[in-house]
Design a protein around this motif. Structure first.
Motif, short mmCIF file in Angstrom:
data_model
loop_
_atom_site.label_atom_id
_atom_site.label_comp_id
_atom_site.label_asym_id
_atom_site.label_seq_id
_atom_site.Cartn_x
_atom_site.Cartn_y
_atom_site.Cartn_z
N ASN A 869 0.89 -1.06 -0.03
CA ASN A 869 0.10 0.09 0.16
C ASN A 869 0.92 1.20 0.15
O ASN A 869 1.43 1.72 0.80
N ARG A 870 0.64 2.08 -1.02
CA ARG A 870 1.45 3.17 -1.21
C ARG A 870 1.40 4.29 -0.14
O ARG A 870 2.69 4.58 0.31
N GLN A 871 0.19 4.31 0.20
CA GLN A 871 0.01 5.27 1.52
C GLN A 871 0.63 4.99 2.65
O GLN A 871 1.31 5.81 3.46
N LEU A 872 0.54 3.69 2.93
CA LEU A 872 1.09 3.18 4.16
C LEU A 872 2.68 3.26 4.27
O LEU A 872 3.34 3.59 5.19
N ARG A 873 3.23 2.77 2.96
CA ARG A 873 4.39 2.81 3.10
C ARG A 873 5.18 4.11 3.24
O ARG A 873 6.29 4.39 3.54
N SER A 874 4.38 5.05 2.29
CA SER A 874 5.05 6.65 2.62
C SER A 874 4.98 7.18 4.02
O SER A 874 5.91 7.82 4.52
N VAL A 875 4.04 6.72 4.56
CA VAL A 875 3.79 7.25 6.02
C VAL A 875 5.19 6.49 6.90
O VAL A 875 5.53 7.29 7.66
N ALA A 876 5.13 5.20 6.52
CA ALA A 876 6.56 4.68 7.23
C ALA A 876 7.66 5.14 6.90
O ALA A 876 8.77 5.39 7.47
N GLU A 877 7.74 5.51 5.64
CA GLU A 877 9.24 6.53 5.17
C GLU A 877 9.37 7.42 5.96
O GLU A 877 10.62 7.97 6.46
N ARG A 878 8.33 8.25 6.04
CA ARG A 878 8.54 9.54 6.77
C ARG A 878 9.07 9.53 8.37
O ARG A 878 9.52 10.14 9.07
N ALA A 879 8.04 8.23 8.83
CA ALA A 879 8.66 7.81 10.43
C ALA A 879 9.97 7.50 10.46
O ALA A 879 10.62 7.65 11.36
N ALA A 880 10.43 6.76 9.37
CA ALA A 880 11.74 6.34 9.39
C ALA A 880 12.95 7.31 9.48
O ALA A 880 13.80 7.53 10.01
N LEU A 881 12.53 8.51 8.55
CA LEU A 881 13.37 9.77 8.76
C LEU A 881 13.22 10.42 10.03
O LEU A 881 14.31 10.81 10.52
N ASN A 882 12.21 10.45 10.61
CA ASN A 882 12.01 11.20 11.80
C ASN A 882 12.32 10.48 12.91
O ASN A 882 13.02 11.01 13.98
N ALA A 883 12.25 9.13 13.12
CA ALA A 883 12.09 8.52 14.54
C ALA A 883 13.64 8.54 14.91
O ALA A 883 13.78 8.72 16.36
N PRO A 884 14.76 8.39 14.23
CA PRO A 884 16.11 8.43 14.90
C PRO A 884 16.30 9.91 15.68
O PRO A 884 17.15 9.81 16.43
N ILE A 885 16.08 10.81 14.84
CA ILE A 885 16.27 12.20 15.40
C ILE A 885 15.48 12.71 16.51
O ILE A 885 16.00 13.11 17.48
N GLN A 886 14.25 12.61 16.35
CA GLN A 886 13.24 12.78 17.39
C GLN A 886 13.28 12.00 18.56
O GLN A 886 13.35 12.39 19.86
N GLY A 887 13.58 10.77 18.33
CA GLY A 887 13.83 9.72 19.50
C GLY A 887 15.14 9.88 20.01
O GLY A 887 15.08 10.07 21.38
N SER A 888 16.15 10.49 19.49
CA SER A 888 17.40 10.81 20.26
C SER A 888 17.30 11.89 21.05
O SER A 888 17.74 12.08 21.92
N ALA A 889 16.50 12.91 20.61
CA ALA A 889 16.30 14.19 21.27
C ALA A 889 15.29 13.79 22.57
O ALA A 889 15.67 14.36 23.71
N ALA A 890 14.58 12.79 22.40
CA ALA A 890 13.81 12.38 23.56
C ALA A 890 14.49 11.77 24.52
O ALA A 890 14.48 11.88 25.80
N ASP A 891 15.39 10.77 23.97
CA ASP A 891 16.37 10.12 24.97
C ASP A 891 17.48 11.21 25.79
O ASP A 891 17.61 11.00 26.81
N ILE A 892 17.88 12.19 25.14
CA ILE A 892 18.90 13.23 25.63
C ILE A 892 18.18 14.08 26.68
O ILE A 892 18.81 14.17 27.56
N ILE A 893 16.94 14.63 26.50
CA ILE A 893 16.16 15.47 27.45
C ILE A 893 15.76 14.49 28.61
O ILE A 893 15.92 15.06 29.70
N LYS A 894 15.47 13.31 28.29
CA LYS A 894 15.25 12.25 29.66
C LYS A 894 16.74 12.18 30.44
O LYS A 894 16.35 12.33 31.83
N LYS A 895 17.83 11.80 29.99
CA LYS A 895 19.10 11.82 30.63
C LYS A 895 19.55 13.07 31.20
O LYS A 895 19.84 13.23 32.26
N ALA A 896 19.13 14.36 30.80
CA ALA A 896 19.24 15.51 31.10
C ALA A 896 18.51 15.71 32.50
O ALA A 896 18.85 16.01 33.52
#
Length: 966
Positions: A869-896
């Motif tokens: 499904n192209r729509q689902l695949r496109s949503v997942a691709e955007r999540a793949a771009l975002n997750a490492p960056i936003q997730g790393s930011a979340a981990d950093i503020i938690k450690k802080a």
């Protein structure tokens, strides 16, 4: 005017002591005042009827889960062939919760039917102010009815009538037949059904927030008896039904009139006695009030073709349920919860788990408890138990008992009734709880930590919370209830006792039904859950080790639960008078925007009515057509904003649209502030609830109220933040102000680190203005020649790349042609090739591995990357771009946060962290601690991660959250 009083009377049915009976005197300014008794709800566990307004529940479920998916990083409820299921899943989940907790013997669901009703025939604009139904919601009601049919739940409707009329008729019948009746409805008109037999279950801001409104609750909130609530609503109007009330008359003033003069008919007879502008307004809007009262009166005598005897709680058809669940792609967890709630056919019943547990012990002395603990082998599971009368304190609830359990070859469990424990026994428990060397497993750690803390007990040595470890393993899971985790992970079914309520994950509430608490069957079940949790924890911890995520649990999520617990207990002070002032200002803005919008068209319309807006915008004003929808052309916020850009600023259409947007924006902000006002506790502070296992990226979410959706850069948002202020002295400490600290461009710094782009790294290392630096590279000019327009375009694009923004999305965001946006992105990637390579590589790596990972190894699984499904695949691709960056930011503020909390305690500082909002911390600074607090924040936040670029921390101080901004 009117009065609420308490009298006493001797009950006729037993020899119990005198009990208080509340009465409300109505009509004190008339010649015949009446004392209305406030009935107490009956209890009929053997005859309990649950009535559900299906549309009300479905809509609330849909919007709650849609918001979670859009803003909280929660899961997207879409099947592989693109069908939305938010309403279906949320409806069923809440229905299961109601059935499991309330244990009804009979159940009926009703839905509104398409087509005109008697009310809309009388008043054409009835409910005309409602927004158009979202496209994603279309088609979900039939799916809900499919599930109800598979479950065997009767659905009752009535042509020309709304669901509330059906429920009111069934509620009256239930009362006449001596049922205890629970009515789930989000329509406050349902309050008129309430009497000793009928209670309304009214949903709050979240699906799990269900308020039981009996007669006393209505009086406490609205000051009038339930029978007079429709009179109050007739005076104030009902926005959801598009029924205007008397201008300037709110619920408080309406209640005073009712208590003084009685119902609407009596009040209008005495209307000439009411002086001032409000009296004039009442007389001028007499017809509106009379119409409102006719329309909000529920019908209670419909011929529905069903007998209550035919509505007994059904045992579902397992095959039929399985077929629908498979089609909608619902997992085993929800399926198991459905059968746990409704029961299973004999052939489908899961055999109860044989956990090898002997008799549950009840240590009555310190020596007996220490003897039981001395035999522990491995971690001990701790479950907190609540009685109905456990004290509520701002931010938490005390507890009355605990269940302890251990596994191994000879599983054992013990129960301690803290309400009956002597000092020595409680001291022995206290020593064990505070011993960091004694391993403990706690389900729902944060809430248990708080309940222990308000009792003065310290909890150390926690090695697992299965809800957190399961979250790390399955961050997009739709829920982490213990029963579902046991079934999904281990295939274990620990069935609740027939007469008892189910677990509330770590903080079970059990009713006191006699001298024995908890009841033997309930205690046995709690003990079995605790023993099963030992196995679950072992299983989940092994999986965490396999995926190299153990340190995320041990070093981050578990200790963070205690930090969040401290923050929730502390809360943050709110200027209550300022809240009311701001609400009044928003009301004026709303009224002014409405007047100016209507001035452009010269006729009164309801700005909340899609139908009327379509007529004005596309017929009278001749505005360009927007996206075609079922009812015509969309008038949603995005469409109106786009039209605003396309119209002549001097035209009537432009002015109308500008004021329509102002009207809508002010309404949204008013709702935010109203939620804040409701959340102010008795200590004058707001105690938001932080959730660790909702956002799939690892970010924290907050609710009741949600403090993460307050606008940051608008004047209105700043005014809302100005309401959060330094609090009064507490526990012998005086506080001198608030201090805020946040990261500067943390996501772009993480992008530079992950991509290794030397140009970006150089900019950050030299303290350049990043967006000006990037703009100079892209546009080929000197940094000082980068205009504010250039800088804005670059900033939007840089952050857009982090979230997978396309050239089309960028063009819409900036209001520029798609070709220009495409060129802008191409030039960016030409100058910053490592960023392009990283973004391409992260998606391909995620496609190969099935997941992305943050700097610290937090995973987000994205199976949809391989979807057809192209729509689902496109949503997942955007999540793949975002997750490492936003997730790393979340981990950093938690450690802080962990570092700041540790340093405050090590340095014996009385200051305390109150809020975490995105990348910002808000601290209440104790007198004389301004400098050490700022030093700790800069050191711990700046040192929370070792990146190739420095973490820059901005700090500000002031008496309010706004003043402390920087």
């Amino acid at each position: 005017m009117g009065s609420v009083s308490t009298t006493t009377q001797q009950t006729q049915t037993d020899a119990s002591p005198e009990t208080a009976v509340r009465t409300v005197t109505v009509g004190t300014e008339t010649g015949s005042p009446v004392d209305v008794e406030i009935p107490r709800p009956v209890s009929r566990p053997e005859r309990k009827l649950l009535l559900v307004d299906g549309h009300s529940l479905a809509f609330r479920a849909f919007f709650a889960l849609s918001r979670a998916a859009e803003y909280g990083g929660g899961p997207a409820f879409v099947t592989s062939d693109g069908r939305h299921t938010e309403a279906v899943y949320g409806f069923l989940n809440t229905l299961v919760k109601l059935v499991r907790e309330q244990r009804p013997t009979h159940l009926v669901v009703s839905f509104d039917l398409a087509g005109p009703t008697l009310r809309s025939q009388e008043y054409a604009d009835y409910k005309g102010g409602r927004d158009e139904t979202p496209e994603a919601f279309q088609g979900q009601i039939p799916q809900i009815r499919r599930i109800l049919d598979a479950l065997g739940v009767p659905v009752v409707t009535a042509e020309g009538h709304e669901a509330d009329d059906v429920l009111a008729t069934l509620a009256r019948r239930g009362a006449e037949q001596d049922f205890e009746v629970l009515v789930f409805s989000g329509d406050r008109d349902a309050f008129q059904m309430i009497d000793e037999h009928v209670t309304v279950v009214y949903p709050g801001r979240t699906p799990s927030d269900l308020k039981h409104m009996d007669a006393a609750a209505v009086v406490d909130k609205y000051k009038v008896p339930p029978r007079h609530y429709p009179d109050l609503a007739a005076l104030t109007g009902e926005q959801a039904d598009n029924l205007p009330g008397v201008p300037g008359v709110g619920a408080g003033f309406a209640a005073k009139w009712i208590l003084a003069y009685g119902d609407v008919a009596s009040l209008l007879e005495h209307a000439d006695s009411i002086k001032g502008k409000k009296g004039e307004a009442l007389r001028e809007h007499r017809a509106d009030v009379e119409r409102n009262r006719r329309l909000n009166r529920l019908v209670t005598d419909l011929d529905l073709g069903i007998e209550l005897a035919d509505a007994t709680l059904p045992v579902p058809d397992a095959e039929a349920v399985g077929e629908v669940f498979d089609d909608l792609e619902f997992g085993a967890g929800l399926r198991g919860r459905v059968f746990d709630a409704f029961g299973r056919p004999e052939e489908a019943s899961a055999a109860p788990a044989d956990l090898g547990l002997g008799e549950v012990q009840r240590p009555g002395t310190a020596e007996e408890l220490e003897q039981w603990l001395a035999a522990e082998q491995g971690p001990v599971v701790l479950r907190a138990l609540h009685r109905d009368d456990d004290a509520l304190v701002p931010g938490a609830r005390e507890l009355s008992g605990v269940v302890l359990a251990r596994g191994g070859q000879a599983p054992s469990a013990a129960f301690l009734d803290l309400s009956a424990a002597d000092a020595a026994l409680e001291a022995a428990l206290e020593r064990w709880l505070a011993d960091a060397g004694r391993a403990k497993v706690v389900v729902g750690l944060k809430d248990v930590w708080k309940s222990l803390a308000v009792r003065g007990l310290r909890l150390e040595g926690v090695v697992d919370d299965p809800q957190l470890s399961a979250y790390l393993l399955q961050p997009a899971r739709r829920g982490y209830e213990l029963a579902a985790l046991l079934e999904d992970q281990l295939g274990l079914a620990v069935a609740p006792p027939a007469a008892e309520a189910p677990p509330a994950d770590g903080q079970q509430e059990l009713s006191l039904e006699g001298p024995s608490w908890p009841a033997p069957a309930a205690l046995r079940w709690e003990a079995e859950l605790a023993v099963a949790t030992v196995q679950l924890s072992e299983h989940l911890l092994a999986k965490l080790a396999e995926t190299q995520q153990t340190s995320l649990l041990e070093d981050l999520e578990l200790p963070l639960a205690a930090v969040l617990g401290r923050m929730e207990l502390a809360g943050i002070a709110v200027d209550a008078e300022g809240v009311q002032t701001l609400l009044d200002d928003f009301a004026r803005v709303i009224e002014q925007a409405k007047e100016q919008a209507l001035a452009q068209i010269g006729e009164p319309i309801n700005l909340g009515s899609t139908k009327q807006l379509q007529q004005v915008m596309f017929e009278e004003l001749g505005l360009p057509r927007t996206k075609k929808i079922k009812s015509g052309y969309t008038t949603d916020a995005d469409a109106v904003a786009e039209l605003l850009l396309r119209t002549d600023p001097d035209s009537r259409g432009h002015r109308f649209l500008a004021n329509l947007l102002a009207y809508r924006d002010a309404n949204k902000l008013r709702q935010t502030v109203e939620g804040l006002q409701k959340a102010i506790a008795e200590d004058g502070r707001v105690h938001t609830t932080y959730m660790q296992n909702v956002a799939a990226t690892g970010r924290l979410s907050s609710t009741n109220p949600n403090l993460q959706n307050i606008p940051v850069r608008t004047e209105e948002g700043r005014r809302i933040r100005a309401l959060f202020v330094v609090g009064a002295p507490a526990e012998g400490r005086r506080y001198e102000g608030l201090l805020t600290a946040d990261y500067s461009q943390i996501e772009m710094r993480i992008m530079a680190h992950l991509s290794g782009d030397e140009a970006l790294i150089e900019a950050f290392r030299h303290g350049e203005d990043l967006h000006r630096f990037v703009g100079a590279k892209i546009f080929g000019v000197a940094p000082q020649e980068v205009t504010s327009e250039m800088r804005s375009k670059v900033k939007a694009m840089s952050y857009g790349l982090v979230y997978g923004l396309s050239s089309f999305g960028l063009s819409r965001q900036l209001g520029i042609p798609v070709d220009e946006a495409r060129t802008l992105m191409s030039d960016y990637f030409t100058r910053f090739g490592a960023v392009r390579d990283y973004l391409r590589g992260v998606v391909e790596e995620a496609r190969r591995n099935g997941y992305t990972a943050t700097i610290d190894g937090r995973r987000r699984y994205l199976p949809e990357l391989s979807s057809d499904n192209r729509q689902l695949r496109s949503v997942a691709e955007r999540a793949a771009l975002n997750a490492p960056i936003q997730g790393s930011a979340a981990d950093i503020i938690k450690k802080a946060m962990l570092g700041v909390d540790r340093r405050f305690r090590e340095e014996s500082l009385g200051s305390r962290v109150l809020l975490q909002v995105h990348d910002e911390l808000v601290v209440e600074v104790a007198a004389g601690e301004r400098e050490p607090v700022e030093r700790v924040l800069r050191e711990e936040m700046g040192g929370a991660a070792e990146l190739t670029v420095p973490l820059e921390v901005n700090v500000g101080a002031g008496r309010s959250w706004h003043e402390a901004a920087h």
